[in-house]
Design a protein around this motif. Structure first.
Motif, mmCIF file in Angstrom:
data_model
loop_
_atom_site.group_PDB
_atom_site.id
_atom_site.type_symbol
_atom_site.label_atom_id
_atom_site.label_comp_id
_atom_site.label_asym_id
_atom_site.label_seq_id
_atom_site.Cartn_x
_atom_site.Cartn_y
_atom_site.Cartn_z
ATOM 1 N N VAL A 143 73.441 58.283 9.309
ATOM 2 C CA VAL A 143 72.622 59.386 9.799
ATOM 3 C C VAL A 143 71.163 58.975 9.967
ATOM 4 C CG1 VAL A 143 74.148 61.156 8.879
ATOM 5 C CG2 VAL A 143 72.300 60.258 7.450
ATOM 6 N N ARG A 144 70.762 57.904 9.311
ATOM 7 C CA ARG A 144 69.436 57.323 9.502
ATOM 8 C C ARG A 144 69.565 55.834 9.264
ATOM 9 N NH1 ARG A 144 64.757 60.047 6.244
ATOM 10 N NH2 ARG A 144 65.006 61.574 7.908
ATOM 11 N N TRP A 145 69.042 55.033 10.179
ATOM 12 C CA TRP A 145 69.217 53.598 10.016
ATOM 13 C C TRP A 145 68.043 52.842 10.633
ATOM 14 C CZ3 TRP A 145 71.625 56.303 13.936
ATOM 15 C CH2 TRP A 145 71.440 55.830 15.230
ATOM 16 N N ARG A 146 67.894 51.609 10.165
ATOM 17 C CA ARG A 146 66.928 50.677 10.728
ATOM 18 C C ARG A 146 67.546 49.292 10.661
ATOM 19 N NH1 ARG A 146 61.280 50.530 11.621
ATOM 20 N NH2 ARG A 146 60.451 48.399 11.685
ATOM 21 N N ILE A 147 67.571 48.606 11.787
ATOM 22 C CA ILE A 147 68.066 47.239 11.877
ATOM 23 C C ILE A 147 66.907 46.361 12.330
ATOM 24 C CG2 ILE A 147 69.694 45.653 12.977
ATOM 25 C CD1 ILE A 147 71.456 48.122 13.587
ATOM 26 N N GLU A 148 66.662 45.277 11.587
ATOM 27 C CA GLU A 148 65.681 44.279 12.007
ATOM 28 C C GLU A 148 66.418 42.968 12.214
ATOM 29 O OE1 GLU A 148 62.306 44.113 9.420
ATOM 30 O OE2 GLU A 148 61.925 46.268 9.534
ATOM 31 N N HIS B 227 65.865 48.032 15.814
ATOM 32 C CA HIS B 227 66.717 49.116 16.292
ATOM 33 C C HIS B 227 66.706 50.188 15.213
ATOM 34 C CE1 HIS B 227 68.936 46.546 19.380
ATOM 35 N NE2 HIS B 227 68.269 45.658 18.650
ATOM 36 N N SER B 228 66.452 51.418 15.568
ATOM 37 C CA SER B 228 66.424 52.478 14.563
ATOM 38 C C SER B 228 66.959 53.757 15.173
ATOM 39 C CB SER B 228 65.001 52.693 14.024
ATOM 40 O OG SER B 228 64.123 53.059 15.075
ATOM 41 N N PRO C 4 67.085 40.404 24.753
ATOM 42 C CA PRO C 4 67.191 41.059 23.438
ATOM 43 C C PRO C 4 67.966 40.192 22.458
ATOM 44 C CG PRO C 4 68.695 42.073 25.017
ATOM 45 C CD PRO C 4 67.845 41.116 25.800
ATOM 46 N N VAL C 5 67.655 40.359 21.184
ATOM 47 C CA VAL C 5 68.369 39.621 20.143
ATOM 48 C C VAL C 5 69.753 40.224 19.938
ATOM 49 C CG1 VAL C 5 68.363 38.957 17.700
ATOM 50 C CG2 VAL C 5 66.223 38.945 19.010
ATOM 51 N N LEU C 6 69.818 41.552 19.898
ATOM 52 C CA LEU C 6 71.075 42.253 19.675
ATOM 53 C C LEU C 6 71.433 43.108 20.877
ATOM 54 C CD1 LEU C 6 70.871 43.600 16.000
ATOM 55 C CD2 LEU C 6 72.006 41.540 16.825
ATOM 56 N N SER C 7 72.716 43.127 21.226
ATOM 57 C CA SER C 7 73.213 44.026 22.260
ATOM 58 C C SER C 7 73.588 45.363 21.630
ATOM 59 C CB SER C 7 74.442 43.425 22.933
ATOM 60 O OG SER C 7 75.514 43.328 22.005
ATOM 61 N N GLU C 8 73.856 46.352 22.460
ATOM 62 C CA GLU C 8 74.315 47.643 21.941
ATOM 63 C C GLU C 8 75.638 47.480 21.192
ATOM 64 O OE1 GLU C 8 75.327 52.208 23.448
ATOM 65 O OE2 GLU C 8 74.751 50.660 24.890
ATOM 66 N N GLU C 9 76.489 46.587 21.678
ATOM 67 C CA GLU C 9 77.759 46.332 21.005
ATOM 68 C C GLU C 9 77.530 45.770 19.598
ATOM 69 O OE1 GLU C 9 81.890 43.731 21.601
ATOM 70 O OE2 GLU C 9 80.290 43.657 23.103
ATOM 71 N N HIS C 10 76.565 44.839 19.479
ATOM 72 C CA HIS C 10 76.215 44.313 18.159
ATOM 73 C C HIS C 10 75.758 45.443 17.229
ATOM 74 C CE1 HIS C 10 75.407 40.152 20.043
ATOM 75 N NE2 HIS C 10 76.484 40.064 19.296
ATOM 76 N N PRO D 102 63.847 53.857 20.952
ATOM 77 C CA PRO D 102 63.684 52.663 21.809
ATOM 78 C C PRO D 102 63.606 51.389 20.977
ATOM 79 C CG PRO D 102 62.210 54.433 22.515
ATOM 80 C CD PRO D 102 62.813 54.874 21.212
ATOM 81 N N VAL D 103 64.186 50.318 21.482
ATOM 82 C CA VAL D 103 64.199 49.041 20.782
ATOM 83 C C VAL D 103 62.817 48.406 20.843
ATOM 84 C CG1 VAL D 103 65.180 46.715 20.740
ATOM 85 C CG2 VAL D 103 66.635 48.688 21.274
#
Length: 531
Positions: free
Chosen positions: A158-163, A182-183, A251-257, A191-192
């Motif tokens: 429900v809330r996330w942050r990816i670095e 990505h958050s 980008p480092v990560l795709s939406e699939e990642h 937005p990324v």
């Protein structure tokens, strides 16, 4: 083959023997999650046994470790529900050779005695011996790696942050680089934010590690595209590569990642019975996800109010720890007291982590992000923090500045305003502690809950007999694998998603609210006991 104390990672279930990190990875591995295989050197292994263990590890690693090995800390108190020890202990990459591997294991084991780790333990009331195990795994050669912090509810993040960064995550967690971000919040992805990465760290094959600076080697990107990268240097089994120019706009990560990571966070959180989880992960060239660390997120992510606009009367960075505080600017090594000052640092590494224990008013870093190790420690200590303030290098020492860790701003001020950091409001709440304080706390709390640790043998039992002056005292057990101790006069109450509570039969109603506080009485986390 002569028996050794080495344990296969999937059998490392006793945290008192293998440490918190290994126990969590072992459980995920047994649940079928993508954790790399490994071995564990248990707590208490005598130094005289290490040479023979090294021989066994190298025999096991043959054919498994083309890019060498990694020796990772797994202390008994590490990766706990209330304290993380993030960045306090050593982890080392090493070639799969006897001398370097022995040195790496010794260094990781010795890091349990580092003054910063011991001071951090004391700050959180952990006084028992801090045993150290070592996890040995083949070094991964990741196309991308990083950290994911997420709050999980009803089977979804429900809330996330990816670095994320290319190659190894070490520059990200140490705070020397700022990753791609990505958050999101519930159904909305923000937005990324692109990464700022000039150097890529990558474990090297033996022939690559022999190449001099300026030579070229081939690396694979997240899209399985190969390109040449120039070597800046190599050390301790790791190549430091100049980031290839053609990848700068990708980008480092795709939406699939991203979706794969979020799904894995949900599964891992459920397996570990967590509502908030902190995962370190890596994708390899074949697109496979590997989980290399999983621990409770000791403090919730806050909803940053960064505007993204230039701060007209100051500087803007990335909000890392909520709160506002002010003080004179101080840098490590200037010989000036840090207590009550604003710590300015270049990277949130171990040196800055130690400085946080001196209770600065706030922290400003020129690089890094909210998921770096020392940002995590600052959050645990309730110290407002802003990262990636590039212009902070120009802030003169002793200049009075105000740090807003919620909005991500740093401003010069004429005087120190009244601090607006949240103070404890404990009326009617149950306060979680490692052990009872030497004197009673008169702060309006309804009860004190002692956190039962599997690292010690019934550590709370002796204290309860002398707890009358502290009012109602209970025992909180958050680890499902820990047996319930028998306490005469106590009843067992099952708490939703929070384990078990041993509560006095004559203790009346259980309080509605549970809180944790820092040594200065600031509320770090609050939740309903019956949520």
């Amino acid at each position: 083959m002569t028996p050794t104390p080495l344990l296969p990672l999937d059998q490392a279930h006793n945290a008192a023997r293998v440490g918190g990190k290994a126990a969590a990875l072992a459980w995920l591995l047994r649940q079928g999650l993508p954790v790399p295989e490994g071995l564990v050197v248990p707590v208490g292994t005598p130094e005289s046994a290490v040479p023979i263990l090294v021989d066994h590890i190298l025999a096991w690693a043959e054919g498994r470790a083309p890019y060498g090995l990694i020796a990772r800390s797994s202390a008994v108190a590490e990766d706990g529900a209330a304290v993380s020890f993030a960045g306090m202990y050593a982890s080392r990459f090493t070639p799969a050779r006897s001398g370097p591997l022995h040195a790496a294991i010794t260094e990781v084991r010795s890091s349990a005695l580092q003054p910063t780790a011991q001071a951090y333990a004391r700050a959180h009331g952990i006084t028992a011996a801090l045993g150290m195990a070592v996890v040995i795994q083949p070094a991964l050669r990741p196309t991308a790696s990083g950290v994911l912090a997420a709050e999980v509810l009803a089977g979804r993040c429900v809330r996330w942050r990816i670095e994320a960064v290319r190659g190894l995550a070490e520059p990200l967690v140490s705070g020397t680089q700022t990753g791609e971000v990505h958050s999101g919040l519930r159904h909305t992805a923000h937005p990324v934010q692109p990464a700022e990465q000039r150097i890529i760290l990558m474990p090297g094959a033996p022939d690559e590690l022999r190449l001099p600076p300026g030579e070229w080697t081939t690396i694979t990107g997240v899209n399985q595209d190969e390109t040449l990268a120039k070597i800046k240097t190599s050390q301790e089994g790791v190549l430091h590569l100049h980031a290839p120019t053609p990848w700068a706009a990708d980008p480092v990560l795709s939406e699939e990642h991203r979706l794969t990571l979020l799904d894995s966070a949900v599964v891992a959180a459920a397996a570990l019975s967590l509502e908030r989880i902190d995962l370190e992960w890596a994708f390899t060239a074949d697109g496979t996800l590997h989980l290399v660390q999983a621990r409770p997120l000791t403090r919730p992510l806050h909803e940053a109010r960064a505007t993204g606009r230039h701060c007209e009367d100051g500087w803007t960075g990335i909000p890392a720890v909520a709160g506002t505080a002010a003080g004179p600017a101080v840098r490590i090594g200037e010989g000036t007291a840090l207590t009550g000052a604003v710590l300015i640092c270049g990277a949130l590494g171990p040196e800055a982590a130690g400085a946080l224990l001196e209770q600065p008013a706030a922290v400003v870093s020129t690089t890094g992000g909210p998921l770096s190790h020392t940002a995590i420690i600052a959050r645990e200590l309730g110290i407002p923090c802003v990262t990636n303030v590039k212009a902070a290098t120009a802030i003169p020492s002793a200049r009075l500045i105000e740090v807003n860790g919620t909005e991500g701003t740093v401003r010069p001020v004429a005087g120190i305003p009244e601090q607006r950091t949240e103070r404890a409001r404990l009326d009617g709440a149950a306060v979680v502690l490692q052990r009872l304080p030497t004197t009673a706390a008169h702060d309006g709390r309804a009860a004190t809950l002692l956190l039962h640790s599997p690292a010690e043998h019934h550590p709370v039992l002796p204290t309860l007999t002398a707890s009358a002056e502290h009012g109602t005292v209970g025992v909180l057990i958050v680890d499902e694998d820990v047996a319930t101790p028998e306490l005469p006069g106590f009843q067992v109450i099952r708490l939703k998603s929070l384990g078990r509570l041993l509560w006095p039969v004559d203790g009346g109603d259980v309080p509605e609210t549970l809180v944790t506080v820092d040594p200065n009485g600031r509320v770090l986390h609050s939740r309903g006991l019956h949520d």
